[in-house]
Write an enzyme that holds these catalytic residues in place. Sequence first.
Site, PDB file in Angstrom:
ATOM      1  N   TYR A  47      -2.233  -1.426  10.322  1.00 26.08           N
ATOM      2  CA  TYR A  47      -2.148  -1.497   8.863  1.00 26.08           C
ATOM      3  C   TYR A  47      -0.760  -1.083   8.378  1.00 26.08           C
ATOM      4  O   TYR A  47      -0.154  -1.757   7.534  1.00 26.08           O
ATOM      5  CB  TYR A  47      -3.224  -0.607   8.239  1.00 26.08           C
ATOM      6  CG  TYR A  47      -3.423  -0.850   6.764  1.00 26.08           C
ATOM      7  CD1 TYR A  47      -4.084  -1.996   6.325  1.00 26.08           C
ATOM      8  CD2 TYR A  47      -2.969   0.061   5.820  1.00 26.08           C
ATOM      9  CE1 TYR A  47      -4.290  -2.224   4.972  1.00 26.08           C
ATOM     10  CE2 TYR A  47      -3.162  -0.166   4.467  1.00 26.08           C
ATOM     11  CZ  TYR A  47      -3.827  -1.301   4.053  1.00 26.08           C
ATOM     12  OH  TYR A  47      -4.012  -1.534   2.704  1.00 26.08           O
ATOM     13  N   SER A 106       0.860  -1.183   0.000  1.00 24.06           N
ATOM     14  CA  SER A 106       0.000   0.000   0.000  1.00 24.06           C
ATOM     15  C   SER A 106       0.894   1.229   0.000  1.00 24.06           C
ATOM     16  O   SER A 106       2.071   1.154   0.373  1.00 24.06           O
ATOM     17  CB  SER A 106      -0.879   0.003   1.266  1.00 24.06           C
ATOM     18  OG  SER A 106      -1.520   1.248   1.454  1.00 24.06           O
TER      19      SER A 106
END
Length: 231
Positions: free
Chosen positions: A143, A130
């Site tokens: 995350y 990401s």
Amino acid sequence: MTTTNGPGLVLVTGGASGLGAAIALAVKDAGGRPFVLDLVTPPFDVDHELVDLADGRAAAGAVERAAGRLDGLDAVVTAAGVDACGPLDAVPADAWERVVAVNLLGTAAVVRAALPHLERTTGKVVTVASTLGLRALPDATAYCASKFGVVGFTRALAAETAGRVGVTLLLPGGMHTAFFDGRPEQYKPAADAKLNRPEDVAQAVLFALCQPPGCEARELLVAPSTESSWP
């Protein structure tokens, strides 16, 4: 063997929805044969097995069964991902740890199990990190920890397997998927946010999968032109 003629036999984690589903369908449209690993049944016709990728041993077993059903593997794409937003001391420990278990440890377990099959075909690995694997934001410790880990894992894997397996790190920005569903409003994109279609990002994955042996798309950052988490 993966060639510029098509993606071949491709295992896709998280392939029942979002980016994973778009990748599985892109592989199929390009003449390849996808196999999906996910917690839920895909809403389209595709070979699949239900598995919790937070359980590394179960994930490895599912990879072996998929390779057996496909009679080999040409590529693996690790698109499964979860999140648990909030301050570190407000996110339950089980939820925080599950993010790391699925996103990072699940990725490693799947790739580890797939490597012997990929080495036989000079195959490909595409891991999905990401933009938050390069830039940290508050209330995203789980995350960011998992995706920063995927970045490090993938770069080390590329060095370790150079010449034997192709390795690509995908760094996607925001996409129109169900990933943001169920979050508190402050952790959702704004209603007018310009996000990418997962189908468009899947084409970047297909590009990496279809490179000839010895030619590597090492890292691909694909983001909306107005991506707020990049640069």
